[in-house]
Design a protein around this motif. Sequence first.
Motif, mmCIF file in Angstrom:
data_model
loop_
_atom_site.group_PDB
_atom_site.id
_atom_site.type_symbol
_atom_site.label_atom_id
_atom_site.label_comp_id
_atom_site.label_asym_id
_atom_site.label_seq_id
_atom_site.Cartn_x
_atom_site.Cartn_y
_atom_site.Cartn_z
ATOM 1 N N GLY A 104 -37.318 -10.167 0.294
ATOM 2 C CA GLY A 104 -36.483 -10.222 1.492
ATOM 3 C C GLY A 104 -35.011 -10.359 1.153
ATOM 4 O O GLY A 104 -34.149 -9.743 1.788
ATOM 5 N N VAL A 107 -33.681 -7.090 0.032
ATOM 6 C CA VAL A 107 -33.437 -6.160 1.137
ATOM 7 C C VAL A 107 -32.154 -6.541 1.876
ATOM 8 O O VAL A 107 -31.420 -5.669 2.354
ATOM 9 C CB VAL A 107 -34.652 -6.125 2.094
ATOM 10 N N CYS A 108 -31.862 -7.827 1.970
ATOM 11 C CA CYS A 108 -30.661 -8.286 2.685
ATOM 12 C C CYS A 108 -29.378 -8.080 1.879
ATOM 13 O O CYS A 108 -28.292 -7.987 2.466
ATOM 14 C CB CYS A 108 -30.793 -9.756 3.061
ATOM 15 N N GLY A 130 -35.503 -7.570 6.124
ATOM 16 C CA GLY A 130 -35.533 -8.607 5.094
ATOM 17 C C GLY A 130 -36.053 -9.934 5.624
ATOM 18 O O GLY A 130 -36.862 -10.603 4.972
#
Length: 141
Positions: A104, A107-108, A130
């Motif tokens: 996550g 992804v962020c 995320g």
Amino acid sequence: MSGRVDSETPAAMSRPDGVEAPGPRGGTGAASRTATEQLTEAPLAGAGEDEDDSDLQDPSEVARRARWTAGGAGALLALAGLAAALLRLTGAAPAPVGAAYALGAAVCAPASLLGFRGRTRWALWLMIAGVMVMALGDQFD
């Protein structure tokens, strides 16, 4: 039409499609305007002369604020996910929980970069994805 400046008045000239050019109306000297010109010159609805224009914002200022908000939120979520991943991996939680937080955060992180570059919509969707991955990983705990 000759080369002289005063050879024809604007009202007497016409375009190739046969429509006359706008000229003075009825000798008043006021040139005719199109509907678009009238709309752009019209005052804002509800804005009186005595009202303050502080509620009107510059579009570039709004865009700059959106870029900083998206970039900052993406960076904050990436750091929070990374910290949660480190805490979960060093604790008694199962390995998939820490991996989900790390994924996550991964992804962020690009969401932060996209936000600072002005791609705020893409940044928002990446931040949502995320956080959803982090929440899914938290369900394994």
